[in-house]
Write a protein that holds these residues in place. Structure first.
Motif, mmCIF file in Angstrom:
data_model
loop_
_atom_site.group_PDB
_atom_site.id
_atom_site.type_symbol
_atom_site.label_atom_id
_atom_site.label_comp_id
_atom_site.label_asym_id
_atom_site.label_seq_id
_atom_site.Cartn_x
_atom_site.Cartn_y
_atom_site.Cartn_z
ATOM 1 N N ASP A 122 10.961 5.964 4.575
ATOM 2 C CA ASP A 122 9.776 6.206 3.752
ATOM 3 C C ASP A 122 8.736 7.012 4.516
ATOM 4 O O ASP A 122 8.112 7.936 3.970
ATOM 5 C CB ASP A 122 9.169 4.883 3.289
ATOM 6 N N GLN A 136 -0.425 -1.430 10.123
ATOM 7 C CA GLN A 136 0.053 -2.206 9.002
ATOM 8 C C GLN A 136 -1.056 -3.105 8.486
ATOM 9 O O GLN A 136 -1.780 -3.713 9.255
ATOM 10 C CB GLN A 136 1.240 -3.080 9.410
ATOM 11 N N LYS A 164 1.758 0.653 4.750
ATOM 12 C CA LYS A 164 1.887 1.174 6.100
ATOM 13 C C LYS A 164 1.158 2.496 6.205
ATOM 14 O O LYS A 164 1.125 3.268 5.268
ATOM 15 C CB LYS A 164 3.353 1.367 6.473
ATOM 16 N N ASP A 172 11.874 1.500 6.018
ATOM 17 C CA ASP A 172 10.489 1.852 6.320
ATOM 18 C C ASP A 172 10.419 3.186 7.051
ATOM 19 O O ASP A 172 9.560 4.033 6.777
ATOM 20 C CB ASP A 172 9.840 0.761 7.172
#
Length: 211
Positions: free
Chosen positions: A199, A13, A4, A196
């Motif tokens: 992160d 992506q 990503k 996600d």
């Protein structure tokens, strides 16, 4: 392997096998403009540009991966990052583009690609060579015609980050990471999207004030 990319407020992506760019198809989403509005990314095989912006009530970025087949997925990703940077920086989308604005978007897009790890610094010189266009090709890519001084962008970005980024394990950085953890804890229902988001949040702690 799925990776990503956070482009300032932009996410792209990539799904790739055997290497970051082993698969040619790239899908993009998550771009926002300077006002925080979503900027749709739309594949358009009829588009006569590699990538182009639409302004108005519903801003969008359209792209055509069939044009200029010599371009690598890396180069296409950079051109998309450039175009999305124009939205995110609030640069004019209509009318004649200035070289100054174009270079600003180049640097903003490159910084995001480097920060995300989708382009390595060792690849900058090769990317510059790939982004050399003929007069006819410039009709298909975001102008105005210019030389891409990406190495200068990277050098300037490195200097700025040395002056502004909070050091790891310092109070500011710790506070930022704790803030990311609090958001992860509150994310419900807990799923891959929550992880996600965590992160991405942590990856930006090097470059922002504590949340």
């Amino acid at each position: 392997m799925r990776r990503k990319l956070m482009l300032g407020a932009v996410i792209a992506q990539l799904c790739a096998g055997g290497g970051a760019f082993a698969q040619e198809h790239t899908s993009y989403h998550g771009c926002t403009d300077a006002a925080g509005r979503a900027v749709a990314a739309v594949s358009d095989p009829a588009l006569d540009q590699v990538v182009a912006s639409l302004s108005g009530a519903a801003p969008a970025i359209r792209y055509n991966e069939a044009l200029l087949p010599r371009l690598t997925p890396e180069s296409r990703l950079f051109l998309f990052a450039h175009e999305c940077a124009r939205h995110n920086l609030g640069l004019p989308l209509d009318g004649k583009r200035t070289e100054g604005d174009a270079r600003r978007a180049d640097c903003h897009g490159l910084e995001s690609l480097l920060r995300s790890g989708l382009i390595e610094e060792a690849r900058i010189d090769a990317l510059e060579r790939e982004l050399q266009f003929s007069a006819e090709e410039w009709e298909r890519v975001p102008g105005p015609p210019r030389t891409f001084a990406l190495r200068s962008c990277a050098a300037q970005s490195a200097v700025e980050h040395l002056l502004t980024r909070p050091a790891r394990a310092k109070p500011e950085w710790n506070a930022c990471v704790r803030g990311c953890g609090a958001r992860l804890w509150a994310c419900a229902p807990h799923n891959v999207a929550c992880e996600d988001a965590y992160d991405r949040c942590v990856s930006l702690c090097d470059f922002r004030s504590p949340p």
